[in-house]
Design a protein around this motif. Structure first.
Motif, short mmCIF file in Angstrom:
data_model
loop_
_atom_site.label_atom_id
_atom_site.label_comp_id
_atom_site.label_asym_id
_atom_site.label_seq_id
_atom_site.Cartn_x
_atom_site.Cartn_y
_atom_site.Cartn_z
N HIS A 42 -8.59 15.64 5.05
CA HIS A 42 -8.06 14.35 4.53
C HIS A 42 -6.33 14.37 4.74
O HIS A 42 -5.78 13.18 4.84
CB HIS A 42 -8.45 14.24 3.14
CG HIS A 42 -9.82 13.91 2.98
ND1 HIS A 42 -10.29 12.70 3.44
CD2 HIS A 42 -11.01 14.85 2.90
CE1 HIS A 42 -11.55 12.77 3.05
NE2 HIS A 42 -12.15 14.01 2.93
N PRO A 43 -5.65 15.31 4.46
CA PRO A 43 -4.25 15.14 4.55
C PRO A 43 -3.89 14.76 6.10
O PRO A 43 -2.72 13.76 6.25
CB PRO A 43 -3.60 16.45 4.31
CG PRO A 43 -4.45 17.22 3.53
CD PRO A 43 -5.92 16.54 3.89
N ASP A 64 0.95 -1.24 0.06
CA ASP A 64 0.11 0.10 0.04
C ASP A 64 0.72 1.15 0.06
O ASP A 64 1.84 1.32 0.83
CB ASP A 64 -0.82 -0.09 1.12
CG ASP A 64 -1.85 1.22 1.32
OD1 ASP A 64 -2.47 1.53 0.25
OD2 ASP A 64 -1.63 1.91 2.13
N GLY A 65 0.83 2.12 -0.83
CA GLY A 65 1.56 3.10 -1.17
C GLY A 65 1.58 4.25 0.15
O GLY A 65 2.67 4.86 0.28
N LEU A 66 0.46 4.19 0.53
CA LEU A 66 0.35 5.44 1.63
C LEU A 66 0.91 4.98 3.11
O LEU A 66 1.62 5.43 3.76
CB LEU A 66 -1.42 5.71 2.01
CG LEU A 66 -1.54 6.73 3.15
CD1 LEU A 66 -0.85 7.99 2.96
CD2 LEU A 66 -2.99 6.87 3.25
N THR A 67 0.36 3.66 3.48
CA THR A 67 0.88 3.22 4.82
C THR A 67 2.30 2.45 4.65
O THR A 67 2.68 2.12 5.73
CB THR A 67 -0.20 2.27 5.20
OG1 THR A 67 -0.45 1.12 4.59
CG2 THR A 67 -1.34 3.22 5.50
N ARG A 107 -1.05 6.61 7.82
CA ARG A 107 0.20 6.03 7.62
C ARG A 107 0.95 5.74 9.18
O ARG A 107 1.85 4.53 9.15
CB ARG A 107 1.14 7.03 7.05
CG ARG A 107 2.59 6.98 6.63
CD ARG A 107 3.19 8.17 6.09
NE ARG A 107 3.30 9.36 7.30
CZ ARG A 107 4.26 9.36 8.21
NH1 ARG A 107 5.06 8.06 8.28
NH2 ARG A 107 4.39 10.33 9.05
N ASN A 139 -0.78 -4.82 0.62
CA ASN A 139 -2.07 -4.25 -0.05
C ASN A 139 -2.95 -5.64 0.02
O ASN A 139 -2.82 -6.59 0.31
CB ASN A 139 -1.88 -3.74 -1.35
CG ASN A 139 -1.35 -4.50 -2.59
OD1 ASN A 139 -1.27 -5.77 -2.06
ND2 ASN A 139 -0.51 -3.89 -3.23
N ARG A 182 -3.34 -3.44 4.56
CA ARG A 182 -4.53 -2.58 4.63
C ARG A 182 -5.59 -3.35 3.82
O ARG A 182 -5.32 -3.28 2.45
CB ARG A 182 -3.88 -1.25 3.98
CG ARG A 182 -5.13 -0.19 4.09
CD ARG A 182 -4.68 1.19 3.36
NE ARG A 182 -5.87 2.21 3.58
CZ ARG A 182 -5.57 3.32 3.09
NH1 ARG A 182 -4.58 3.52 2.25
NH2 ARG A 182 -6.71 4.30 2.79
N ASP A 203 -4.82 10.96 6.20
CA ASP A 203 -3.79 10.12 5.72
C ASP A 203 -2.53 9.81 6.56
O ASP A 203 -1.94 8.76 6.56
CB ASP A 203 -3.16 10.65 4.47
CG ASP A 203 -4.42 10.90 3.15
OD1 ASP A 203 -5.41 9.99 3.38
OD2 ASP A 203 -4.22 11.45 2.20
N GLU A 204 -2.33 11.08 7.30
CA GLU A 204 -0.91 10.83 8.27
C GLU A 204 -1.47 9.89 9.20
O GLU A 204 -0.59 9.23 9.63
CB GLU A 204 -0.91 12.22 8.94
CG GLU A 204 0.30 12.87 8.11
CD GLU A 204 1.67 12.19 7.67
OE1 GLU A 204 2.23 11.88 8.66
OE2 GLU A 204 1.79 11.89 6.53
#
Length: 364
Positions: free
Chosen positions: A244-245, A196-199, A252, A203, A270, A248-249
């Protein structure tokens, strides 16, 4: 002036010629071995094959007493990837350049060291207690950057004499560095397809694949398999209130907390949105509950840093289930954990609920 016996002169010339021929043959054999090794390095297909070639097969082929591979890994990228690989001997992963500076100093060229004033360098390169009396220390450099080092050690104090040439070793160092960089890039691409690119956790696609393997192994070998469903509480409210930012943090950072709570061999992914799923092979109910509670409390106590530099708090709910005896599919375990998570939400959130109702742990 004493005349020299011509026969003695001829014998000496023959001896010198034979010595040169022997040296030439030895160099030819050495070149053949290095050439074969270079071909194999270029052709390796995986990181584990590359590491095994450098640390196990090289040691046997070149009659070495020790071999070490050091790789720089300041971001922990390799640390996350390599433990899952089946390697006979693993490389040493370095967080910084300090150990490399201890071995190479300010010079980034191949070093041949032996007895005398180099015992401290040998101890650092191979560890105290390793029976190495001479060594070749090869820096691994790509695009002007030092990415690690390769160490070959011998009990023979004269094997790597400081006065010897390093042409073959320099070439090997360059080829090994290219092969390592190529494998690292391939590993990055492979992991990008299942991460998963964010966390930074795995995936859903990778989880669906790996979960079937873990289910099959647990059924075949009859060991326990635990599943955790984790969901961040009131996540929509976090997005609405902080943006939303910031959400996202939180995702993460929660992903990082989950990863730090697991052992090698455990699996975190995730699952979707603000949901995470964890598989714990060979873990009984008590051990799985301990992991779930550790994650829950870490999230509860963490100050989540927002992009603006502020902090916010968050909690999560956990559903725990154990693979039932006689289960026909992994879906039975996953559905049981999902139902347990729903019960945790219904009971007030920020708690761990067991699918078999054996243990329900409320928020403290």
């Amino acid at each position: 002036m004493t005349a020299v016996d011509p026969q003695i002169q001829v014998q000496e010339l023959r001896r010198q010629l034979q010595s040169l021929l022997d040296a030439a043959k030895a160099n030819e054999r050495k070149l053949d071995r290095f050439d074969a090794l270079e071909r194999r390095l270029v052709a390796v297909g995986s990181m584990e094959e590359l590491v095994n070639l450098l640390l196990v097969e090289c040691r046997a082929d070149f009659n070495l007493d020790a071999a070490e591979l050091w790789l720089l890994d300041p971001d922990g990228e390799l640390r996350r990837a390599l433990p899952s690989l089946p390697m006979t001997k693993a490389p040493l992963l370095l967080e910084g350049h300090g150990p490399l500076k201890d071995v190479f100093g300010a010079v980034r060229t191949t070093r041949l060291v032996g007895p005398g004033n180099h015992e401290a360098v040998l101890a650092k390169a191979f560890g105290d207690g390793t029976p190495v009396r001479s060594a070749a220390l090869l820096p691994l450099i790509r695009q002007g950057l030092l990415i690690g080092s390769l160490h070959f050690g011998s009990r023979d104090a004269e094997r790597y004499d400081a006065g010897s040439g390093t042409k073959f070793l320099d070439r090997l160092s360059a080829i090994a560095a290219i092969a390592i960089e190529s494998m690292l890039n391939r590993e990055r691409l492979r992991r990008a397809g299942m991460t998963d690119g964010l966390t930074g956790v795995h995936n859903r696609r990778y989880f669906d694949h790996r979960s079937l393997i873990e289910f099959s192994q647990a059924v075949r070998h009859r060991y326990p398999l635990a599943c955790l469903f984790l969901d961040i509480d009131h996540f929509k409210a976090i997005n609405d209130r902080h943006g939303h930012p910031a959400g996202d943090e939180v995702l993460r950072q929660v992903g990082g907390l989950i990863q730090r709570s697991l052992r090698t061999g455990d699996l975190a992914a995730r699952y979707g949105g603000e949901e995470f799923v964890v598989l714990l092979p060979r873990t009984d109910h008590a051990g799985a509950r301990e992991v779930a509670e550790r994650i829950r409390l870490m999230v509860q106590d963490a100050p989540f840093v927002t992009p603006e530099g502020g902090t916010l708090s968050a909690t999560l709910s956990a559903g725990l289930a154990m693979l039932p005896a006689g289960a026909a599919s992994f879906a039975e375990l996953l559905n049981a954990a999902d139902r347990a998570l729903y019960e945790a939400k219904r009971a007030g959130r920020n708690r761990t609920v067991s699918g078999d109702a054996e243990v329900n742990t409320a928020a403290s």
